[in-house]
Design a protein around this motif. Structure first.
Motif, PDB file in Angstrom:
ATOM      1  N   ASN A  73     -10.031   3.801   9.043  1.00 24.63           N
ATOM      2  CA  ASN A  73      -9.192   2.625   9.523  1.00 24.63           C
ATOM      3  C   ASN A  73      -8.622   1.730   8.090  1.00 24.63           C
ATOM      4  OD1 ASN A  73     -10.007   2.555  11.977  1.00 24.63           O
ATOM      5  ND2 ASN A  73     -12.074   1.679  11.534  1.00 24.63           N
ATOM      6  N   ILE A  74      -7.623   1.145   8.338  1.00 22.37           N
ATOM      7  CA  ILE A  74      -7.128   0.292   7.206  1.00 22.37           C
ATOM      8  C   ILE A  74      -7.551  -1.092   7.453  1.00 22.37           C
ATOM      9  CG2 ILE A  74      -4.968   1.728   7.129  1.00 22.37           C
ATOM     10  CD1 ILE A  74      -3.475  -0.528   8.555  1.00 22.37           C
ATOM     11  N   PHE A 104      -5.914  -2.774  -1.637  1.00 23.10           N
ATOM     12  CA  PHE A 104      -5.839  -1.882  -2.835  1.00 23.10           C
ATOM     13  C   PHE A 104      -7.157  -1.110  -2.995  1.00 23.10           C
ATOM     14  CE2 PHE A 104      -2.639  -4.880  -4.884  1.00 23.10           C
ATOM     15  CZ  PHE A 104      -1.468  -4.482  -4.139  1.00 23.10           C
ATOM     16  N   LEU A 105      -8.222  -1.828  -3.002  1.00 22.09           N
ATOM     17  CA  LEU A 105      -9.535  -1.305  -3.393  1.00 22.09           C
ATOM     18  C   LEU A 105     -10.034  -0.250  -2.252  1.00 22.09           C
ATOM     19  CD1 LEU A 105     -11.298  -4.352  -4.702  1.00 22.09           C
ATOM     20  CD2 LEU A 105     -10.631  -2.255  -6.008  1.00 22.09           C
ATOM     21  N   HIS A 106      -9.832  -0.496  -0.911  1.00 20.11           N
ATOM     22  CA  HIS A 106     -10.163   0.477   0.199  1.00 20.11           C
ATOM     23  C   HIS A 106      -9.288   1.383   0.247  1.00 20.11           C
ATOM     24  CE1 HIS A 106     -12.278   1.693   3.839  1.00 20.11           C
ATOM     25  NE2 HIS A 106     -11.098   1.519   4.473  1.00 20.11           N
ATOM     26  N   SER A 107      -8.291   1.552   0.069  1.00 18.19           N
ATOM     27  CA  SER A 107      -6.935   2.595  -0.006  1.00 18.19           C
ATOM     28  C   SER A 107      -7.121   3.392  -1.290  1.00 18.19           C
ATOM     29  CB  SER A 107      -5.632   2.016   0.108  1.00 18.19           C
ATOM     30  OG  SER A 107      -5.569   1.155   1.549  1.00 18.19           O
ATOM     31  N   PHE A 108      -7.589   2.921  -2.112  1.00 15.34           N
ATOM     32  CA  PHE A 108      -7.222   3.959  -3.508  1.00 15.34           C
ATOM     33  C   PHE A 108      -8.649   3.541  -4.451  1.00 15.34           C
ATOM     34  CE2 PHE A 108      -3.019   2.231  -2.163  1.00 15.34           C
ATOM     35  CZ  PHE A 108      -2.532   3.283  -1.835  1.00 15.34           C
ATOM     36  N   ASP A 109      -8.902   4.590  -5.052  1.00 14.10           N
ATOM     37  CA  ASP A 109      -9.590   4.592  -6.558  1.00 14.10           C
ATOM     38  C   ASP A 109      -8.694   4.433  -7.352  1.00 14.10           C
ATOM     39  OD1 ASP A 109     -12.225   5.254  -5.372  1.00 14.10           O
ATOM     40  OD2 ASP A 109     -11.545   7.292  -5.121  1.00 14.10           O
ATOM     41  N   LYS A 144      -4.204  10.980   5.002  1.00 16.95           N
ATOM     42  CA  LYS A 144      -2.639  10.620   4.923  1.00 16.95           C
ATOM     43  C   LYS A 144      -2.136   9.862   6.010  1.00 16.95           C
ATOM     44  CE  LYS A 144       1.463  13.200   3.868  1.00 16.95           C
ATOM     45  NZ  LYS A 144       2.110  14.874   3.750  1.00 16.95           N
ATOM     46  N   SER A 145      -2.594  10.204   6.999  1.00 15.56           N
ATOM     47  CA  SER A 145      -1.979   9.239   8.104  1.00 15.56           C
ATOM     48  C   SER A 145      -2.158   8.014   8.198  1.00 15.56           C
ATOM     49  CB  SER A 145      -2.531   9.845   9.479  1.00 15.56           C
ATOM     50  OG  SER A 145      -3.801   9.579   9.669  1.00 15.56           O
ATOM     51  N   LEU A 146      -3.047   7.452   7.573  1.00  9.55           N
ATOM     52  CA  LEU A 146      -3.114   5.967   7.434  1.00  9.55           C
ATOM     53  C   LEU A 146      -2.452   5.184   6.246  1.00  9.55           C
ATOM     54  CD1 LEU A 146      -7.167   5.697   7.583  1.00  9.55           C
ATOM     55  CD2 LEU A 146      -5.482   5.169   9.202  1.00  9.55           C
ATOM     56  N   VAL A 171       0.799  -1.417   0.077  1.00  8.21           N
ATOM     57  CA  VAL A 171      -0.039   0.060  -0.024  1.00  8.21           C
ATOM     58  C   VAL A 171       0.762   1.030  -0.012  1.00  8.21           C
ATOM     59  CG1 VAL A 171      -1.646   1.396   1.425  1.00  8.21           C
ATOM     60  CG2 VAL A 171      -2.036  -1.178   0.979  1.00  8.21           C
ATOM     61  N   ARG A 172       1.985   1.227   0.941  1.00 11.04           N
ATOM     62  CA  ARG A 172       2.773   2.411   1.025  1.00 11.04           C
ATOM     63  C   ARG A 172       3.586   2.519  -0.384  1.00 11.04           C
ATOM     64  NH1 ARG A 172       3.947   0.544   6.217  1.00 11.04           N
ATOM     65  NH2 ARG A 172       6.055  -0.738   5.287  1.00 11.04           N
ATOM     66  N   SER A 173       3.948   1.566  -0.998  1.00  4.36           N
ATOM     67  CA  SER A 173       4.707   1.737  -2.614  1.00  4.36           C
ATOM     68  C   SER A 173       3.572   2.263  -3.674  1.00  4.36           C
ATOM     69  CB  SER A 173       4.720   0.124  -2.972  1.00  4.36           C
ATOM     70  OG  SER A 173       5.416   0.278  -4.329  1.00  4.36           O
ATOM     71  N   ILE A 174       2.132   1.953  -3.387  1.00  2.00           N
ATOM     72  CA  ILE A 174       1.271   2.407  -4.214  1.00  2.00           C
ATOM     73  C   ILE A 174       1.176   3.996  -3.899  1.00  2.00           C
ATOM     74  CG2 ILE A 174      -1.050   2.507  -4.865  1.00  2.00           C
ATOM     75  CD1 ILE A 174      -1.108  -0.468  -4.478  1.00  2.00           C
TER      76      ILE A 174
END
Length: 507
Positions: free
Chosen positions: A343-344, A463-468, A503-505, A155-158
């Motif tokens: 949340n993550i 991937f789907l929760h963290s990003f569109d 951003k903090s997540l 997730v951080r890499s993305i």
């Protein structure tokens, strides 16, 4: 030609013809139907490069079980759930043997692995060790923090590439390889994991690509065994070089573990290799003793097979969702309700994500990672569907066709995850419902399902929760495929991510 030689050849043909006639005329059941071929080559000249569609089309013409003569090799293709059940469950003791090709035997060091070994005591011991130490509930619980670390790293890499195209299939493969290397032999090397993991991940991806192509490549040596010693296509030689490269990698880690055996840290999670090495020094251990070749095969086979099939599943799932925004919106809505936007994703959330699991099942239905499963061969002649299957016949279970059969599935070519929520059969991966067997069934079904299912769901949800995700050019992703042993997308899927969380997540 010398008359004596000519006479010997003629006599050989006569004897072979008599034996052939006796073998099949005395059987109660006939051979399955099938297309005619040409002398010597059989049906080989008529085979299409698009095997999935071609073999499925032949089933429409000849029925759910038919034969193909490929050189001197007899193959039988099965495309119905009831007949698949006869092979995988009812006669599992007969059909549990593999039709191991020259490439497969070279890769598996003569069948000293879980996939290609005959189902003997050695195979049972290897499988027992693998399942107990990597797939059991206790093993999965012990490695949960490792999975969390790898998923967060991805997730951080993305996040570091926001606004730029991301090839999420390649990222998933790197993540899976990193996880599995740590799980199998990385416990002693976490201090130097970063650059080494990335280098080995790249190397493993290249090796995996070669292995898949060579395992799926038609080889004259398999179709005409008398010519196998010549290795006319160089398949054995090429696979031998791949195995040598794998050995160079694994010997390094095995040697380091051997040097440290007895000085291991006894606290916390032990990697698989550490457990195996400690067992050699502990005569009271209840684990079977494995040879060096068996250890190597288990190490690489687990990393190779699990990373490849899991990564291709995630890539196909993401691609289908990017092409169908309404389905992606449904997944993200569920994630927002279960996980929350503050949340993550954690593994504890996964059992509640019903639509996400439906997406994974639908992906495996349409894009089964190993669409013919791993070919089998009966130990002795048997009968399936009223037809004789001679000993040693190559059995191709066309799961791809079963999963797209319109008599079983409504609108089978359409990606529609909700079908698995509406289906009263509650289809799963346990191999009990032969309409849906992406991992096979019986004693030879994939042993790595528990870990693979968990990682695919965890990565996809994160991937789907963290990003569109948006397409780079507004066009749909190309869904064409390339078949080796494993089904891959022909072209890498690329999309542009946008953050959905604070951003903090992402830190």
């Amino acid at each position: 030609m010398d008359p004596i030689i000519l006479g010997s050849l003629a006599m050989s043909v006569v004897v072979a013809s008599i034996l052939w006639f006796k073998t099949f005329s005395w059987n109660r059941d006939p051979l399955p139907p099938g297309p005619r071929g040409v002398p010597i080559l059989g049906y080989l000249p008529f085979m299409s490069t698009n095997m999935l569609q071609h073999l499925t089309h032949l089933s429409h013409q000849y029925g759910p079980i038919y034969k193909l003569r490929l050189g001197t090799k007899l193959a039988v293709v099965i495309t119905s759930p009831s007949l698949a059940k006869q092979v995988l469950r009812d006669q599992d003791n007969i059909f549990a043997h593999r039709d191991a090709t020259v490439a497969a035997l070279t890769f598996s060091r003569g069948g000293r692995d879980v996939v290609f070994s005959p189902p003997n005591s050695s195979w049972r011991e290897m499988r027992k060790v693998l399942v107990r130490e990597t797939q059991s509930s206790s093993a999965l619980h012990a490695s949960r923090e490792l999975r969390r670390d790898q998923v967060r790293r991805a997730v951080r890499s993305i996040y570091s590439k926001i606004g730029r195209p991301v090839a999420f299939g390649e990222l998933t493969f790197q993540t899976e390889v990193s996880l599995l290397m740590n799980l199998m032999w990385g416990g002693l090397h976490s201090h130097s994991a970063g650059e080494e993991r990335e280098r080995l991940g790249t190397e493993f991806k290249a090796l995996n690509s070669q292995i898949s192509k060579l395992l799926g490549k038609p080889n004259i040596s398999d179709l005409f065994p008398l010519l196998s010693r010549l290795d006319l296509q160089g398949v054995k030689k090429q696979m031998g070089k791949v195995v040598d490269s794998i050995d160079n990698i694994l010997e390094h880690f095995i040697s380091q573990h051997e040097k440290l055996c007895g000085a291991f840290n006894t606290e916390g999670r032990k990697d698989f290799l550490q457990i195996v090495m400690e067992h050699k020094e502990n005569k009271d251990s209840d684990l079977p003793t494995l040879s060096r070749d068996q250890i190597k095969s288990l190490l690489y086979e687990t990393v190779s097979a699990a990373s490849d099939t899991s990564a291709t599943t995630v890539e196909f799932a993401m691609s289908e969702l990017v092409n169908r925004p309404e389905a992606m919106e449904e997944v993200q809505k569920e994630l927002a309700e279960v996980v929350g936007m503050n949340n993550i994703v954690e593994e504890s959330h996964l059992p509640k994500l019903h639509f996400l699991h439906a997406v994974i099942k639908e992906t495996l239905r349409l894009h089964t990672p190993v669409p013919f499963l791993v070919p089998r061969a009966p130990l002795h002649s048997s009968s399936v569907g009223g037809y004789t299957i001679p000993k040693g016949t190559k059995i191709l279970l066309n799961v791809w066709a079963i999963h797209r059969d319109p008599s079983i599935w409504d609108t089978p070519e359409e990606f529609r995850p909700e079908r698995f929520l509406e289906d009263s059969r509650n289809l799963n991966f346990k191999g009990n419902d032969f309409e849906f067997i992406p991992f096979g069934s019986g004693r030879r079904m994939c042993p790595g399902i528990p870990l693979a299912e968990r990682m695919v769901a965890y990565l996809l949800a994160s991937f789907l929760h963290s990003f569109d995700w948006k397409l780079t050019d507004g066009k749909k992703l190309d869904m064409s495929t390339t078949l080796g042993l494993v089904l891959h997308k022909t072209n890498s899927s690329i999309a542009i991510p946008t953050p959905r969380l604070s951003k903090s997540l992402y830190t």
